[in-house]
Design a protein around this motif. Structure first.
Motif, PDB file in Angstrom:
ATOM      1  N   ASP A 219       0.750  -1.146   0.226  1.00 26.75           N
ATOM      2  CA  ASP A 219       0.052   0.041  -0.116  1.00 26.75           C
ATOM      3  C   ASP A 219       0.960   1.401  -0.119  1.00 26.75           C
ATOM      4  OD1 ASP A 219      -2.444  -1.637  -0.125  1.00 26.75           O
ATOM      5  OD2 ASP A 219      -2.638  -1.588   2.209  1.00 26.75           O
ATOM      6  N   ARG A 220       1.966   1.261   0.683  1.00 32.72           N
ATOM      7  CA  ARG A 220       2.870   2.385   0.812  1.00 32.72           C
ATOM      8  C   ARG A 220       3.518   2.582  -0.759  1.00 32.72           C
ATOM      9  NH1 ARG A 220       3.425   6.892   3.799  1.00 32.72           N
ATOM     10  NH2 ARG A 220       5.612   7.760   3.892  1.00 32.72           N
ATOM     11  N   VAL A 221       3.859   1.578  -1.393  1.00 29.67           N
ATOM     12  CA  VAL A 221       4.445   1.933  -2.598  1.00 29.67           C
ATOM     13  C   VAL A 221       3.607   2.096  -3.619  1.00 29.67           C
ATOM     14  CG1 VAL A 221       5.601   0.442  -4.656  1.00 29.67           C
ATOM     15  CG2 VAL A 221       6.324   0.225  -2.103  1.00 29.67           C
ATOM     16  N   LYS A 222       2.158   1.824  -3.557  1.00 31.23           N
ATOM     17  CA  LYS A 222       1.239   2.225  -4.478  1.00 31.23           C
ATOM     18  C   LYS A 222       0.948   3.610  -4.060  1.00 31.23           C
ATOM     19  CE  LYS A 222      -2.579   1.386  -7.138  1.00 31.23           C
ATOM     20  NZ  LYS A 222      -2.532   0.699  -8.596  1.00 31.23           N
ATOM     21  N   SER A 223       0.872   3.941  -3.023  1.00 29.76           N
ATOM     22  CA  SER A 223       0.160   5.518  -2.528  1.00 29.76           C
ATOM     23  C   SER A 223       1.576   6.472  -2.888  1.00 29.76           C
ATOM     24  CB  SER A 223       0.183   5.502  -1.078  1.00 29.76           C
ATOM     25  OG  SER A 223       1.415   5.468  -0.391  1.00 29.76           O
ATOM     26  N   LYS A 224       2.787   5.941  -3.068  1.00 30.12           N
ATOM     27  CA  LYS A 224       3.790   6.807  -3.437  1.00 30.12           C
ATOM     28  C   LYS A 224       4.102   6.963  -4.874  1.00 30.12           C
ATOM     29  CE  LYS A 224       5.746   8.336   0.841  1.00 30.12           C
ATOM     30  NZ  LYS A 224       6.006   9.683   0.729  1.00 30.12           N
ATOM     31  N   THR A 225       3.831   5.897  -5.557  1.00 33.52           N
ATOM     32  CA  THR A 225       4.215   5.586  -7.085  1.00 33.52           C
ATOM     33  C   THR A 225       3.140   5.613  -7.895  1.00 33.52           C
ATOM     34  OG1 THR A 225       4.464   3.350  -7.022  1.00 33.52           O
ATOM     35  CG2 THR A 225       6.398   4.706  -6.313  1.00 33.52           C
ATOM     36  N   GLY A 226       2.015   5.033  -7.219  1.00 33.59           N
ATOM     37  CA  GLY A 226       0.849   4.726  -8.390  1.00 33.59           C
ATOM     38  C   GLY A 226       1.013   3.427  -8.993  1.00 33.59           C
ATOM     39  N   GLU A 227       1.914   2.535  -8.874  1.00 33.41           N
ATOM     40  CA  GLU A 227       2.305   1.439  -9.237  1.00 33.41           C
ATOM     41  C   GLU A 227       1.873   0.371  -8.267  1.00 33.41           C
ATOM     42  OE1 GLU A 227       5.364   1.469 -12.832  1.00 33.41           O
ATOM     43  OE2 GLU A 227       6.277   1.883 -10.877  1.00 33.41           O
ATOM     44  N   ASP A 228       1.592  -0.801  -8.773  1.00 35.05           N
ATOM     45  CA  ASP A 228       1.531  -2.044  -8.090  1.00 35.05           C
ATOM     46  C   ASP A 228       2.863  -2.891  -7.916  1.00 35.05           C
ATOM     47  OD1 ASP A 228      -1.400  -2.110  -7.411  1.00 35.05           O
ATOM     48  OD2 ASP A 228      -1.614  -2.796  -9.506  1.00 35.05           O
ATOM     49  N   ALA A 229       3.185  -2.933  -6.901  1.00 43.06           N
ATOM     50  CA  ALA A 229       4.938  -3.468  -6.596  1.00 43.06           C
ATOM     51  C   ALA A 229       4.780  -4.852  -7.078  1.00 43.06           C
ATOM     52  CB  ALA A 229       5.096  -3.159  -5.231  1.00 43.06           C
ATOM     53  N   ILE A 230       5.961  -5.613  -7.502  1.00 42.13           N
ATOM     54  CA  ILE A 230       5.940  -6.692  -7.778  1.00 42.13           C
ATOM     55  C   ILE A 230       6.368  -7.443  -6.677  1.00 42.13           C
ATOM     56  CG2 ILE A 230       7.445  -8.511  -9.182  1.00 42.13           C
ATOM     57  CD1 ILE A 230       8.100  -6.267 -11.123  1.00 42.13           C
ATOM     58  N   VAL A 231       5.809  -8.876  -6.468  1.00 38.35           N
ATOM     59  CA  VAL A 231       6.034  -9.700  -5.231  1.00 38.35           C
ATOM     60  C   VAL A 231       6.714 -10.829  -5.834  1.00 38.35           C
ATOM     61  CG1 VAL A 231       4.799 -11.087  -3.540  1.00 38.35           C
ATOM     62  CG2 VAL A 231       3.751  -9.137  -4.083  1.00 38.35           C
ATOM     63  N   TYR A 232       7.920 -10.854  -5.007  1.00 37.87           N
ATOM     64  CA  TYR A 232       8.898 -12.239  -5.359  1.00 37.87           C
ATOM     65  C   TYR A 232       8.619 -13.114  -4.393  1.00 37.87           C
ATOM     66  CZ  TYR A 232      13.375 -14.751  -5.274  1.00 37.87           C
ATOM     67  OH  TYR A 232      14.080 -15.818  -5.203  1.00 37.87           O
ATOM     68  N   ALA A 233       8.382 -14.491  -4.273  1.00 39.74           N
ATOM     69  CA  ALA A 233       8.279 -15.258  -3.315  1.00 39.74           C
ATOM     70  C   ALA A 233       8.291 -16.872  -4.066  1.00 39.74           C
ATOM     71  CB  ALA A 233       6.931 -15.390  -2.737  1.00 39.74           C
ATOM     72  N   SER A 234       8.369 -17.778  -3.093  1.00 38.35           N
ATOM     73  CA  SER A 234       8.612 -19.197  -3.783  1.00 38.35           C
ATOM     74  C   SER A 234       7.476 -19.701  -3.229  1.00 38.35           C
ATOM     75  CB  SER A 234       9.837 -19.800  -3.123  1.00 38.35           C
ATOM     76  OG  SER A 234       9.653 -20.044  -1.672  1.00 38.35           O
TER      77      SER A 234
END
Length: 483
Positions: free
Chosen positions: A395-410
């Motif tokens: 949510d913080r990345v979305k509010s700052k950049t307007g983009e959906d951050a990429i999620v890295y996981a296994s």
């Protein structure tokens, strides 16, 4: 006197007139006549069966009465057994639920402990597998080259025969035609497997998941080795074209002195990115990188470690991040998340380290979610706590950049630490899964954007092993992700 005595029979004297005579026209057999004449018949003679019939009828009636009396008893006994079985099954179900609830925390801890152990074993096995592959490749490659013409010849010979066989069955049902096509496809695949098995030596790696993904886009996704071999023919042309373009630019700009300042000016990102483009991800552990060689080898993007937790910043971030862009590649920055600290604070550190990114060559920020490097596990957090922390970061990345951050996981991390949460399926997925022909999805994602398929890759311009990735989509899809 003699006349009188002559008319009287003495005892034992035969007198034919005293013999019984058979009536004229009688149908009685001699045997019947004998039985009538001799009433002392044996016990098994006909007519003596009436007693046995009476005994059989009596026994049958006794059995019928006994069954009628026992029927209520049997019914009550059956009902009791059924009730007892139901009680036993209910008790077993309750006991099973209690055992599952009791064992679940221990199973989660064992799972969290096993993941680092398995990864440690994998790290030990990988060098052995790599050395084995290097030793076997000189032997396998000639075999593959010898088998390839044979495989093509067999396939060419079988194709017309299969076509003739299909032509002879014009009235066959759709199911039979499908079976025939399936047989021919299986045969062709089996022939082609000779060449494929000769060059494939898989790397070991854990992988858990719920289903195998289809292509995320309409572009066909091929194996990393096939995609890399197809790109090999165009890499030299691309690199030579870039050299010619640089020479032409030098001729058209005679004022350019070729100084480092002039060479470090950002280059325009390539627009001829192929489908399912290859890329890498690096950190300070990879050291100095010759990005021009990396770009010339066919890598089109790079993810660079920017920050880790609440304190660490990659000291080589600017050099690696801008070096990839200056070589004509797309670049992205990722943050190694540590849920022991503030999610908002760590998101701000990532964005501040990235700086201004409106250059058309920057991929969305990445949140790297993995088990704790200090002994594995989920940082001592519950799945609900990790879910809340991840949501705050995104949510913080979305509010700052307007983009959906990429999620890295296994898949293993998501199942053990995130309890398979499906709350983040709207964010692009970058999944890590090694040693599999196709990764498995999780967490409600129906497609992935990036696939990290090995952590032991080899790329020109980089010393030592490097993580390699595959983008699932076309070149224009990849460019659309860039800011």
């Amino acid at each position: 006197m003699l006349g009188v005595w002559g008319l009287v029979n003495t005892p034992g004297q035969h007198n034919p007139e005293e013999e019984p005579r058979e009536p004229v026209g009688s149908s009685e057999s001699a045997d019947a006549t004998e039985r009538r004449a001799n009433p002392e018949r044996p016990s098994n003679a006909p007519g003596a069966s009436n007693g046995w019939q009476r005994s059989a009828r009596g026994t049958e009636q006794f059995a019928r009465d006994t069954a009628y009396r026992l029927r209520p008893v049997a019914r009550r006994t059956t009902d009791r057994i059924v009730r007892w079985l139901r009680q036993v099954l209910a008790a077993l179900a309750t006991l099973t639920q209690r055992v599952v609830r009791w064992a679940a925390p221990y199973a989660r801890r064992a799972h969290a402990w096993l993941i680092p152990a398995i990864e440690g074993v994998q790290r030990r096995i990988d060098p052995i597998v790599r050395r084995l592959r290097q030793r076997l490749s000189p032997v396998i490659e000639p075999v593959r080259q010898r088998l390839a013409p044979t495989a093509h010849r067999i396939r060419d010979e079988l194709r017309p025969r299969v076509a003739k066989l299909r032509a002879r069955l014009p009235e066959s049902s759709g199911r039979h035609r499908a079976q025939l096509r399936s047989r021919s496809v299986q045969l062709t695949a089996a022939v082609a497997a000779f060449g494929v098995l000769a060059i494939l030596v898989g790397t070991a790696g854990p992988d858990t998941g719920e289903r195998t993904t289809p292509a995320a886009h309409t572009v066909e996704l091929r194996s990393p080795d096939q995609a890399q071999s197809d790109q090999g023919g165009t890499q030299q042309d691309s690199s030579s074209g870039q050299d010619s373009a640089s020479d032409q630019e030098q001729a058209e700009n005679p004022d350019s002195d070729g100084s480092p300042e002039a060479k470090s000016s950002p280059a325009k990102p390539a627009v001829d990115i192929p489908p399912n483009a290859h890329g890498i991800d690096v950190s300070n552990h990879n050291g100095p990188i010759q990005w021009n060689k990396v770009a010339a080898s066919g890598e089109h993007y790079a993810f660079v470690l920017a920050t880790d937790g609440g304190n660490f910043t990659n000291p080589m971030f600017d050099q690696q991040f801008n070096g990839a862009k200056n070589a004509g590649m797309l670049a992205g920055a990722y943050h190694f998340g540590r849920p022991t600290g503030s999610a908002v604070g760590q998101a701000d550190r990532l964005l501040n380290t990235m700086g201004s990114t409106e250059d058309g060559k920057t991929l969305p920020p990445v949140l790297d979610l993995e088990v704790s490097p200090n002994g594995g596990g989920c940082y001592g957090k519950t799945s609900g706590q990790l879910h809340s922390w991840t949501q705050s970061f995104l949510d913080r990345v979305k509010s700052k950049t307007g983009e959906d951050a990429i999620v890295y996981a296994s898949p293993s991390f998501w199942s053990s630490c995130m309890a398979g949460s499906q709350a983040f399926s709207e964010n692009p997925l970058w999944l890590a899964s090694y040693g599999v022909p196709q990764p498995s999805l999780f967490g409600g994602w129906d497609a992935y954007s990036f696939w990290q398929y090995t952590n032991k890759g080899s790329v020109p311009g980089i010393t030592g092993p490097v993580d390699r990735n595959l983008f699932q989509g076309s070149g224009s899809d990849l460019l659309e992700l860039a800011q």
